[in-house]
Motif scaffolding. Sequence first.
Motif, PDB file in Angstrom:
ATOM      1  N   LYS A  21      -9.438  17.147 -10.109  1.00 29.57           N
ATOM      2  CA  LYS A  21      -8.967  15.953  -9.147  1.00 29.57           C
ATOM      3  C   LYS A  21      -8.434  16.544  -8.074  1.00 29.57           C
ATOM      4  O   LYS A  21      -7.754  18.152  -8.041  1.00 29.57           O
ATOM      5  N   PHE A  22      -8.107  15.857  -6.888  1.00 34.08           N
ATOM      6  CA  PHE A  22      -7.383  16.347  -5.753  1.00 34.08           C
ATOM      7  C   PHE A  22      -6.789  15.021  -5.025  1.00 34.08           C
ATOM      8  O   PHE A  22      -7.527  14.065  -4.835  1.00 34.08           O
ATOM      9  N   GLY A  23      -5.704  15.220  -4.300  1.00 35.09           N
ATOM     10  CA  GLY A  23      -5.197  14.287  -3.571  1.00 35.09           C
ATOM     11  C   GLY A  23      -4.054  14.611  -2.770  1.00 35.09           C
ATOM     12  O   GLY A  23      -3.623  15.777  -2.914  1.00 35.09           O
ATOM     13  N   LEU A  24      -3.330  13.744  -1.891  1.00 36.59           N
ATOM     14  CA  LEU A  24      -2.352  14.068  -1.008  1.00 36.59           C
ATOM     15  C   LEU A  24      -1.255  13.088  -1.439  1.00 36.59           C
ATOM     16  O   LEU A  24      -1.461  11.913  -1.624  1.00 36.59           O
ATOM     17  N   SER A  25       0.049  13.531  -1.240  1.00 38.58           N
ATOM     18  CA  SER A  25       1.443  12.793  -1.179  1.00 38.58           C
ATOM     19  C   SER A  25       1.519  12.984   0.326  1.00 38.58           C
ATOM     20  O   SER A  25       2.012  13.899   0.929  1.00 38.58           O
ATOM     21  N   VAL A  26       1.745  11.514   0.980  1.00 37.25           N
ATOM     22  CA  VAL A  26       1.734  11.449   2.334  1.00 37.25           C
ATOM     23  C   VAL A  26       2.763  11.027   2.661  1.00 37.25           C
ATOM     24  O   VAL A  26       3.260   9.928   2.493  1.00 37.25           O
ATOM     25  N   THR A  27       3.580  11.506   3.953  1.00 34.49           N
ATOM     26  CA  THR A  27       4.699  11.057   4.496  1.00 34.49           C
ATOM     27  C   THR A  27       4.299  10.842   5.885  1.00 34.49           C
ATOM     28  O   THR A  27       3.680  11.417   6.656  1.00 34.49           O
ATOM     29  N   GLY A  28       4.805   9.584   6.307  1.00 29.81           N
ATOM     30  CA  GLY A  28       4.402   8.986   7.720  1.00 29.81           C
ATOM     31  C   GLY A  28       5.659   8.545   8.343  1.00 29.81           C
ATOM     32  O   GLY A  28       6.710   8.143   7.818  1.00 29.81           O
ATOM     33  N   VAL A  29       5.541   7.894   9.681  1.00 33.26           N
ATOM     34  CA  VAL A  29       6.374   6.986  10.350  1.00 33.26           C
ATOM     35  C   VAL A  29       5.816   5.784  10.613  1.00 33.26           C
ATOM     36  O   VAL A  29       4.587   5.640  11.200  1.00 33.26           O
ATOM     37  N   ASP A  48       0.789  -1.123   0.068  1.00 37.18           N
ATOM     38  CA  ASP A  48      -0.066   0.028  -0.021  1.00 37.18           C
ATOM     39  C   ASP A  48       0.925   1.224   0.220  1.00 37.18           C
ATOM     40  O   ASP A  48       0.266   2.339  -0.439  1.00 37.18           O
ATOM     41  N   ALA A  49       1.947   1.319   0.624  1.00 38.24           N
ATOM     42  CA  ALA A  49       3.038   2.304   0.540  1.00 38.24           C
ATOM     43  C   ALA A  49       4.473   1.783   0.493  1.00 38.24           C
ATOM     44  O   ALA A  49       4.578   0.616   0.945  1.00 38.24           O
ATOM     45  N   GLY A  50       5.320   2.636   0.370  1.00 38.68           N
ATOM     46  CA  GLY A  50       6.679   2.295   0.372  1.00 38.68           C
ATOM     47  C   GLY A  50       7.363   2.669   1.872  1.00 38.68           C
ATOM     48  O   GLY A  50       6.687   3.774   2.507  1.00 38.68           O
ATOM     49  N   ILE A  51       8.108   2.009   2.222  1.00 41.17           N
ATOM     50  CA  ILE A  51       8.937   2.504   3.421  1.00 41.17           C
ATOM     51  C   ILE A  51      10.407   2.406   3.308  1.00 41.17           C
ATOM     52  O   ILE A  51      10.921   1.542   2.937  1.00 41.17           O
ATOM     53  N   TYR A  52      10.989   3.631   3.815  1.00 45.21           N
ATOM     54  CA  TYR A  52      12.280   3.761   3.697  1.00 45.21           C
ATOM     55  C   TYR A  52      13.075   4.161   5.022  1.00 45.21           C
ATOM     56  O   TYR A  52      12.321   4.881   5.769  1.00 45.21           O
ATOM     57  N   LEU A  53      14.041   3.368   5.280  1.00 41.60           N
ATOM     58  CA  LEU A  53      14.759   3.452   6.622  1.00 41.60           C
ATOM     59  C   LEU A  53      15.799   4.612   6.470  1.00 41.60           C
ATOM     60  O   LEU A  53      16.908   4.755   5.846  1.00 41.60           O
ATOM     61  N   LEU A  54      15.682   5.657   6.996  1.00 38.35           N
ATOM     62  CA  LEU A  54      16.499   7.090   6.998  1.00 38.35           C
ATOM     63  C   LEU A  54      17.179   6.898   8.527  1.00 38.35           C
ATOM     64  O   LEU A  54      16.398   7.491   9.632  1.00 38.35           O
ATOM     65  N   ASN A  55      18.140   6.599   8.553  1.00 36.03           N
ATOM     66  CA  ASN A  55      18.879   6.406   9.972  1.00 36.03           C
ATOM     67  C   ASN A  55      18.202   5.469  10.602  1.00 36.03           C
ATOM     68  O   ASN A  55      18.203   4.208  10.442  1.00 36.03           O
ATOM     69  N   ASP A  56      17.554   5.779  11.849  1.00 36.81           N
ATOM     70  CA  ASP A  56      16.926   4.830  12.754  1.00 36.81           C
ATOM     71  C   ASP A  56      15.230   4.977  12.373  1.00 36.81           C
ATOM     72  O   ASP A  56      14.620   4.405  13.075  1.00 36.81           O
ATOM     73  N   THR A  57      14.896   6.038  11.466  1.00 40.72           N
ATOM     74  CA  THR A  57      13.589   6.169  11.320  1.00 40.72           C
ATOM     75  C   THR A  57      12.953   5.600  10.179  1.00 40.72           C
ATOM     76  O   THR A  57      13.622   5.777   9.086  1.00 40.72           O
ATOM     77  N   ALA A  58      12.177   4.647  10.304  1.00 36.92           N
ATOM     78  CA  ALA A  58      11.113   4.257   8.974  1.00 36.92           C
ATOM     79  C   ALA A  58      10.215   5.288   8.695  1.00 36.92           C
ATOM     80  O   ALA A  58       9.200   5.353   9.188  1.00 36.92           O
ATOM     81  N   ILE A  59      10.301   5.454   7.133  1.00 33.81           N
ATOM     82  CA  ILE A  59       9.304   6.389   6.712  1.00 33.81           C
ATOM     83  C   ILE A  59       8.558   5.942   5.770  1.00 33.81           C
ATOM     84  O   ILE A  59       8.896   5.041   4.946  1.00 33.81           O
ATOM     85  N   VAL A  60       7.063   6.207   5.928  1.00 35.56           N
ATOM     86  CA  VAL A  60       6.164   5.653   4.935  1.00 35.56           C
ATOM     87  C   VAL A  60       5.836   6.756   4.057  1.00 35.56           C
ATOM     88  O   VAL A  60       5.768   8.029   4.336  1.00 35.56           O
ATOM     89  N   GLU A  61       5.783   6.470   2.511  1.00 34.71           N
ATOM     90  CA  GLU A  61       5.464   7.512   1.683  1.00 34.71           C
ATOM     91  C   GLU A  61       4.398   6.712   0.635  1.00 34.71           C
ATOM     92  O   GLU A  61       4.488   5.567   0.218  1.00 34.71           O
ATOM     93  N   THR A  62       3.532   7.602   0.512  1.00 30.36           N
ATOM     94  CA  THR A  62       2.475   7.309  -0.315  1.00 30.36           C
ATOM     95  C   THR A  62       1.636   8.442  -1.024  1.00 30.36           C
ATOM     96  O   THR A  62       1.927   9.604  -0.712  1.00 30.36           O
ATOM     97  N   VAL A  63       1.019   8.048  -2.264  1.00 26.11           N
ATOM     98  CA  VAL A  63       0.331   9.190  -2.870  1.00 26.11           C
ATOM     99  C   VAL A  63      -0.860   8.731  -3.418  1.00 26.11           C
ATOM    100  O   VAL A  63      -1.064   7.582  -3.871  1.00 26.11           O
ATOM    101  N   ASP A  64      -1.951   9.515  -3.631  1.00 28.28           N
ATOM    102  CA  ASP A  64      -3.229   9.138  -4.128  1.00 28.28           C
ATOM    103  C   ASP A  64      -3.977  10.420  -4.333  1.00 28.28           C
ATOM    104  O   ASP A  64      -4.048  11.441  -3.816  1.00 28.28           O
ATOM    105  N   VAL A  65      -4.792  10.329  -5.731  1.00 29.77           N
ATOM    106  CA  VAL A  65      -5.475  11.400  -6.155  1.00 29.77           C
ATOM    107  C   VAL A  65      -6.913  10.670  -6.692  1.00 29.77           C
ATOM    108  O   VAL A  65      -7.123   9.814  -7.247  1.00 29.77           O
TER     109      VAL A  65
END
Length: 319
Positions: free
Chosen positions: A124-132, A28-45
């Motif tokens: 059209k409208f949506g968000l690119s969302v960053t999470g942890v 459903d989303a990508g997860i990238y490890l930046l140092n010790d923080t796991a970042i969630v990245e997604t986008v939907d419109v």
Amino acid sequence: MGPSDLEEIISDIQPCESASVLVGPGDDAGIYLLNDTAIVETVDVITPVVNDPFTFGAISANNSLSDVYAMGGKPISALAIAGFSSCDYESSVFKEILRGAVHSLNRAGAILIGGHSFEDAELKFGLSVTGVVNREKILRVSGAEEGDIIVITKPIGIGILTTSLKGEKLTDADLKTAIGWMLTLNDKASKLALKADATACTDITGFGLLGHAYNMVKDSDIDFEITMANVPVLEHVHEMIDSGMIAEGAYNNLKFFAEKVEFSSYITEEDRLLLSDPQTSGGLLITLKEENLKVFEESDIFFSVIGRVIKGSGRIVVK
């Protein structure tokens, strides 16, 4: 394209071989490890599903946030993405859409930090969302195990109802309950899934219940056995199906997944289309051990057990 075709194309072009990529294309989303923080990245419109701009913005934001919750994460920031015709819409309409989006982001504890707009004939409208997310507690689309039960956290039929609104078969007032569900964040359901040690999780959106369920079992040695009578359905849906108010996407989804689903003979064409109905800001689809269902039973959120995971070959069985 199917639910993961784009992800497979991306993987072909650039395989995610970095050790920092904890979850690559296909979930459903990508997860990238930046140092010790796991970042969630997604986008939907999405395109408008209701007439009120503020409500549309809030629903669209919820829809975009949902992928972060499906991974067990917490949204922290977002960028807005808007396509609209400046000749057809006043700037005040766009402002209301943004206000609605910010309202949903505030409820989620996230913040809007920018965005981009472009000229488009269709709004059209949506968000690119960053999470942890806790890297030790990531929810994934795959991982369901034989014997698990299948839980859904919102009723289905939203695509049929919004199609009926556009076809003037229903009014905004008739969609009050459905709008309430689209405005419901999946944050509580996500936390409960984590607490219940869910084996797999996804959110139900444009590919309908069948499409997203199939994405959880494909290329595996399990099947999902779904009991149609246990699938919760929104009010007005069945009567709108009888009126022919079915989204084109439902027909496309059913056609795409036809060879991946085994229907019992008494499952009607109407029910098959309902299971294929595209959802906007739909609920989570979760698999977990039956003994852990008490986590949901002791909560105040809506849920329904709609089936069981059985030994198989990556198919959906509807009975």
